[in-house]
Design a protein around this motif. Structure first.
Motif, short mmCIF file in Angstrom:
data_model
loop_
_atom_site.label_atom_id
_atom_site.label_comp_id
_atom_site.label_asym_id
_atom_site.label_seq_id
_atom_site.Cartn_x
_atom_site.Cartn_y
_atom_site.Cartn_z
N GLU A 23 54.02 38.00 52.02
CA GLU A 23 52.83 38.70 51.85
C GLU A 23 51.58 37.81 51.32
O GLU A 23 51.69 37.01 50.88
CB GLU A 23 52.97 39.84 50.73
N THR A 24 50.44 38.34 52.26
CA THR A 24 49.26 37.38 51.88
C THR A 24 48.19 38.43 51.37
O THR A 24 47.79 39.38 51.87
CB THR A 24 48.60 36.54 53.15
N ARG A 25 47.26 38.06 50.25
CA ARG A 25 46.70 39.03 49.52
C ARG A 25 45.19 38.02 49.66
O ARG A 25 45.00 37.01 49.42
CB ARG A 25 46.94 39.31 48.26
N SER A 26 44.12 39.03 49.60
CA SER A 26 42.84 38.34 49.37
C SER A 26 41.93 39.58 48.74
O SER A 26 42.16 40.94 49.18
CB SER A 26 42.19 38.32 50.85
N ARG A 27 41.13 39.22 47.71
CA ARG A 27 40.40 40.01 47.09
C ARG A 27 38.75 39.88 47.21
O ARG A 27 38.49 38.65 47.48
CB ARG A 27 40.65 39.91 45.62
N GLU A 28 37.87 40.65 47.29
CA GLU A 28 36.55 40.27 47.28
C GLU A 28 35.71 41.46 46.60
O GLU A 28 35.96 42.57 46.31
CB GLU A 28 36.08 40.59 48.94
N ILE A 29 34.95 40.86 45.57
CA ILE A 29 34.05 41.75 44.56
C ILE A 29 32.66 41.23 44.74
O ILE A 29 32.30 40.28 44.76
CB ILE A 29 34.56 41.34 43.06
N ILE A 30 31.97 42.35 45.19
CA ILE A 30 30.69 42.10 45.48
C ILE A 30 29.54 43.01 44.65
O ILE A 30 29.82 44.39 44.35
CB ILE A 30 30.07 42.43 46.90
N ILE A 31 28.82 42.47 43.83
CA ILE A 31 28.05 42.97 42.81
C ILE A 31 26.49 42.36 43.10
O ILE A 31 26.41 41.20 43.09
CB ILE A 31 28.48 42.56 41.16
N TYR A 32 25.57 43.41 43.12
CA TYR A 32 24.17 43.08 43.39
C TYR A 32 23.54 43.27 41.81
O TYR A 32 23.69 44.22 41.44
CB TYR A 32 23.35 44.01 44.23
#
Length: 142
Positions: A126-135
């Protein structure tokens, strides 16, 4: 007779290392594609979901949450280039004020190396990736 034993051992070792290298590269490519896809999808979704009318009138950036979720799913599906395995996308949090999007994606692959070395049959990687974007605003006073 000893020479055949060494030749057989060397051949077995060569096959083993070849399968390991191929499996490692496949997981590496899947991880890279997964990371790039979720990053591009979430950034493009935030760009599409910005409420331009509110930005012009109130000088405040807000996003349309429904458009952000739909856009991130479509962008993620369009930007995927590696089609081995199962791909999953979870949208954890969407907020309009402050504009925020939290996304996680993962890919499940079958590894031939684990199929050979693990006799229990558990050969999923399993490969995981996370992305959090806050303006965020730079200044609190308009």
């Amino acid at each position: 007779m000893k020479a055949y034993g060494w030749i057989g051992f060397t051949l077995l070792l060569f096959v083993f290392l070849t399968i390991f290298t191929m499996s490692f590269q496949e997981v590496s490519i899947a991880d890279s594609d997964n990371e790039t896809s979720v990053e591009n999808a979430s950034r493009n979704a935030m760009t599409v979901a910005v409420n331009l009318g509110n930005a012009r009138v109130n000088e405040e950036v807000t996003i349309n949450e429904d458009i952000a979720v739909e856009s991130v799913v479509r962008q993620y599906a369009d930007s995927a280039d590696f089609y081995n395995g199962d791909r999953y996308l979870n949208v954890y949090q969407v907020s309009s004020n402050p504009p925020m999007l939290a996304v996680e994606s993962y890919t499940q692959l079958e590894s031939p190396f684990l199929g050979i070395t693990n006799p229990s049959g558990q050969n999923d990687v399993e490969t995981r990736s996370r992305e959090i974007i806050i303006y965020e605003a730079k200044k609190l006073i308009k």
